[in-house]
Design a protein around this motif. Structure first.
Motif, mmCIF file in Angstrom:
data_model
loop_
_atom_site.group_PDB
_atom_site.id
_atom_site.type_symbol
_atom_site.label_atom_id
_atom_site.label_comp_id
_atom_site.label_asym_id
_atom_site.label_seq_id
_atom_site.Cartn_x
_atom_site.Cartn_y
_atom_site.Cartn_z
ATOM 1 N N ARG A 115 38.523 60.849 52.262
ATOM 2 C CA ARG A 115 39.069 59.848 53.180
ATOM 3 C C ARG A 115 38.722 60.174 54.618
ATOM 4 O O ARG A 115 38.452 59.294 55.430
ATOM 5 C CB ARG A 115 40.592 59.773 53.006
ATOM 6 N N ALA A 116 38.741 61.446 54.969
ATOM 7 C CA ALA A 116 38.398 61.836 56.336
ATOM 8 C C ALA A 116 36.942 61.478 56.647
ATOM 9 O O ALA A 116 36.613 61.020 57.744
ATOM 10 C CB ALA A 116 38.632 63.337 56.523
ATOM 11 N N TRP A 117 36.067 61.658 55.622
ATOM 12 C CA TRP A 117 34.651 61.315 55.838
ATOM 13 C C TRP A 117 34.475 59.821 56.017
ATOM 14 O O TRP A 117 33.736 59.367 56.893
ATOM 15 C CB TRP A 117 33.845 61.805 54.638
ATOM 16 N N LEU A 118 35.161 59.047 55.188
ATOM 17 C CA LEU A 118 35.054 57.591 55.307
ATOM 18 C C LEU A 118 35.612 57.103 56.632
ATOM 19 O O LEU A 118 35.069 56.189 57.256
ATOM 20 C CB LEU A 118 35.807 56.923 54.150
ATOM 21 N N CYS A 119 36.729 57.714 57.046
ATOM 22 C CA CYS A 119 37.325 57.317 58.321
ATOM 23 C C CYS A 119 36.379 57.611 59.473
ATOM 24 O O CYS A 119 36.203 56.815 60.384
ATOM 25 C CB CYS A 119 38.660 58.046 58.499
ATOM 26 N N ALA A 120 35.734 58.788 59.399
ATOM 27 C CA ALA A 120 34.808 59.160 60.470
ATOM 28 C C ALA A 120 33.607 58.211 60.489
ATOM 29 O O ALA A 120 33.110 57.819 61.545
ATOM 30 C CB ALA A 120 34.343 60.603 60.275
ATOM 31 N N LEU A 121 33.126 57.840 59.297
ATOM 32 C CA LEU A 121 31.987 56.927 59.205
ATOM 33 C C LEU A 121 32.328 55.555 59.766
ATOM 34 O O LEU A 121 31.544 54.942 60.479
ATOM 35 C CB LEU A 121 31.546 56.798 57.735
ATOM 36 N N ALA A 122 33.562 55.089 59.454
ATOM 37 C CA ALA A 122 33.947 53.741 59.897
ATOM 38 C C ALA A 122 34.221 53.690 61.371
ATOM 39 O O ALA A 122 34.028 52.653 62.022
ATOM 40 C CB ALA A 122 35.194 53.291 59.137
ATOM 41 N N LEU A 123 34.672 54.792 61.941
ATOM 42 C CA LEU A 123 35.091 54.765 63.334
ATOM 43 C C LEU A 123 34.112 55.471 64.261
ATOM 44 O O LEU A 123 34.393 55.635 65.440
ATOM 45 C CB LEU A 123 36.470 55.431 63.470
ATOM 46 N N GLY A 124 32.994 55.926 63.720
ATOM 47 C CA GLY A 124 32.060 56.672 64.566
ATOM 48 C C GLY A 124 31.585 55.857 65.752
ATOM 49 O O GLY A 124 31.546 56.331 66.875
ATOM 50 N N ALA A 125 31.225 54.604 65.460
ATOM 51 C CA ALA A 125 30.739 53.746 66.541
ATOM 52 C C ALA A 125 31.810 53.488 67.571
ATOM 53 O O ALA A 125 31.556 53.439 68.774
ATOM 54 C CB ALA A 125 30.217 52.427 65.960
ATOM 55 N N PRO A 132 40.849 55.170 50.003
ATOM 56 C CA PRO A 132 39.665 54.985 50.871
ATOM 57 C C PRO A 132 39.389 53.519 51.186
ATOM 58 O O PRO A 132 38.909 53.197 52.280
ATOM 59 C CB PRO A 132 38.539 55.600 50.029
ATOM 60 N N GLU A 133 39.666 52.602 50.231
ATOM 61 C CA GLU A 133 39.460 51.189 50.493
ATOM 62 C C GLU A 133 40.310 50.702 51.655
ATOM 63 O O GLU A 133 39.900 49.820 52.428
ATOM 64 C CB GLU A 133 39.773 50.360 49.238
ATOM 65 N N PHE A 134 41.523 51.259 51.790
ATOM 66 C CA PHE A 134 42.382 50.863 52.904
ATOM 67 C C PHE A 134 41.740 51.247 54.232
ATOM 68 O O PHE A 134 41.795 50.484 55.200
ATOM 69 C CB PHE A 134 43.754 51.532 52.757
ATOM 70 N N TYR A 135 41.142 52.442 54.274
ATOM 71 C CA TYR A 135 40.494 52.869 55.512
ATOM 72 C C TYR A 135 39.358 51.912 55.901
ATOM 73 O O TYR A 135 39.191 51.553 57.073
ATOM 74 C CB TYR A 135 39.928 54.282 55.340
ATOM 75 N N ILE A 136 38.586 51.488 54.893
ATOM 76 C CA ILE A 136 37.402 50.668 55.176
ATOM 77 C C ILE A 136 37.777 49.219 55.464
ATOM 78 O O ILE A 136 37.308 48.617 56.446
ATOM 79 C CB ILE A 136 36.420 50.748 53.997
#
Length: 588
Positions: free
Chosen positions: A2-12, A37-41
């Protein structure tokens, strides 16, 4: 993951934030780590993008809070807003004062208050139909801290009286990893699993699970909507904390509630009822309903600080009140005891004064009666003496008097003479006169007593009578000793081996003339009043003899003493000052 997905979604977004001006007001948003993870995305990233786009004048900081340390992280990071499940939102209200800004409503949700639930799945060919059938089985869940992933189902089981911690032999957690819950149940590695409501339908639609491969037990949907095994509850809650400024709160609320729903599977709205969520927390005994014995001392202090302080103040006030009350009670008790002792003392003093007045009155009456009696008895005594003298002359004239008759006549004369002396003494007390004292031998009194009582009372014994002298009225001293001896004879009457003992000894410049008996014990109240007018140890006694004897002893410079003997008996003592022959004698 989840931390990786969050970082990917919010990197920009973070990159854009880095080039923004640093002088903008900071707004911190905290996310509690219990979502898939779907909630994060599909929810978190669009929401963050919306806030940053609509409020460019603010600098946003997004932080993640661990579910196990959520309270400590809130105190450490001090967020302005929180994005949590409805359960965590409700649990934080009492301590941190969280306030609803918006509630996530998924596309398939009935209403904001009935949006999400859980489904307990089993293999279609299994025999399980109820929660109770799973006893001893193996259960798989996504996350033990997730409400949709486990806590909704746990609450439903507890409402049926089932303790999940003991009901299952083992509970696995996938932590949103691979293989997922549905796969583990399908392969038979677990007897049952817990999925969020509508997740099974989504997996069937995607082809990940066959339509007849899995089924839901304890289904409560009633054929409407997604299949589920639990009640429905509110979904994720975007909430504010009391520290946020009003203008920021207003802008954020407007931005979320006006967020378009096109192209998304949710929208932000408001929920009016969180009571089912509070009931779930109560059932699970979590949040504000955690048993106090499961909390650490620090957690108890932080959660119940106000109550503890109020209790301490109240307890201190009670202790102070008790101490002051005890001091007051002791003071009042001491004052009351003093008042009672004074009342008792005054009562006893009044009683003694009344008794003295009564004794004085009785003494005066006795004195008057004695004077009257002495006056009236004088003539009969003289007549007895004349008749006795006439009888003696008549017998001499007839020369018929025997020696025995002469002896009885002498005794009559002796008693008449003694009675006359008593009468003369009594009459003398009624008139003012000078008291006359003589030098008297101690042994003389013993001889008179033996002569008077010896023939009729063999129990009388005379002890040591030293040659000693006192300056006193011999008649009065003899009266006192005769009274002692008569009382002793009356006391030993009825005793198997009666004994009356008369003795004398010198002690401390005084002569002690003692009369002892072995009569029955005397009551304390009678013993204490011996010598007082009206006090007598004899049932038919008037209490005059010892009272007169006491007065005569004191008139001759002495006093009376009384002592109880062991095991029984009484010793009466006449104490008179010792007189040395050769000292000046005369009237006193």
């Amino acid at each position: 993951m989840r931390a990786w997905l969050c970082a990917l979604a919010l990197g920009a977004l973070f990159a854009a934030e880095a080039v923004a001006a640093d002088n903008r007001p900071l707004v911190t948003v905290g996310l509690v780590d219990t979502f898939s993870p779907e909630f994060y995305i599909h929810t978190y990233a669009p929401t963050v993008d919306r806030l940053m786009a609509r409020l460019p004048e603010y600098k946003f900081r997004f932080v993640e809070l661990e579910e196990q340390n959520i309270e400590k992280d809130i105190e450490r990071l001090k967020p302005d807003f929180l994005l949590t499940s409805a359960g965590h939102y409700a649990a934080l209200i009492s301590k941190f004062g969280t306030h609803q800004v918006a509630v996530r409503l998924p596309r398939e949700g009935r209403s904001p208050t009935q949006a999400v639930g859980s489904a307990v799945i089993v293999r279609s060919n299994s025999s399980y139909g109820k929660f109770a059938d799973l006893k001893g089985g193996k259960l798989v869940v996504t996350d033990s801290h997730s409400f949709e992933g486990w806590l909704f189902a746990s609450g439903a089981m507890r409402n049926q009286g089932i303790d999940p911690d003991r009901h299952f032999s083992m509970i696995y957690e996938t932590n949103y990893g691979i293989p997922d819950v549905a796969t583990i149940v399908s392969l038979g590695f677990a007897d049952a699993g817990v999925l969020p409501a509508c997740e099974l339908e989504r997996l069937i639609q995607m082809g990940a699970v066959g339509r007849d491969e899995l089924r839901v037990i304890e289904e409560s949907s009633g054929g409407k909507g997604c299949r589920r095994s639990t009640l429905l509850y509110p979904d994720a809650v975007f909430s504010s904390l009391p520290s946020v400024r009003e203008d920021v709160l207003t802008r954020v609320t407007v931005a979320l509630l006006s967020m378009p729903a096109e192209g998304r599977d949710f929208r932000w709205t408001l929920a009016s009822d969180f009571r089912p969520t509070f009931e779930l927390l109560r059932t699970l005994r979590i949040g504000p309903f955690v048993p106090i014995h499961s909390l650490s001392a620090r957690e108890i202090w932080e959660r119940y600080r106000t109550e503890i302080l109020m209790t301490a103040v109240l307890l201190l006030a009670v202790i102070v009140h008790i101490v002051l009350l005890n001091i007051l009670v002791r003071r009042r008790t001491r004052e009351l005891r003093y008042a009672l002792s004074e009342t008792q003392r005054l009562s006893e003093e009044t009683q003694r004064t009344r008794q003295r007045l009564l004794e004085t009155e009785r003494s005066h009456i006795v004195s008057e009666l004695s004077s009257l009696f002495a006056h009236e008895i004088k003539q009969p005594i003289m007549n007895i003496a004349l008749y006795a003298g006439t009888l003696r002359l008549l017998l001499k004239k007839k020369k018929t008097a025997s020696a025995e008759e002469e002896d009885y006549l002498k005794k009559i004369y002796s008693e008449v003479e003694r009675s006359s002396k008593i009468v003369d003494h009594v009459r003398a007390y009624a008139k003012p006169h000078a008291r006359r004292r003589e030098v008297c031998s101690i042994s003389r009194f013993a001889k008179e007593a033996a002569k008077l009582f010896g023939p009729q009372h063999p129990e009388l014994r005379i002890g040591t009578m030293p040659e000693g002298y006192v300056l006193a009225d011999p008649f009065e001293v003899e009266f006192v000793l005769i009274n002692f001896v008569k009382n002793a004879f009356a006391a030993v009457k009825g005793v198997k081996r009666p004994r009356v003992f008369l003795s004398a000894h010198e002690q401390g410049g005084s002569w002690h003339i003692c009369c002892e008996d072995n009569g029955p014990p005397i009551a304390d109240e009678v013993f204490e009043r011996l010598g007082s007018l009206g006090a007598s140890a004899k049932p038919d006694g008037l209490g005059l003899g010892l009272a007169i004897a006491k007065g005569l002893a004191e008139a001759n410079g002495g006093h009376l003493e009384f002592c109880r003997l062991t095991p029984q008996g009484l010793k009466a003592t006449l104490v008179l000052p010792r007189h040395c022959v050769g000292e000046e004698d005369g009237d006193a």
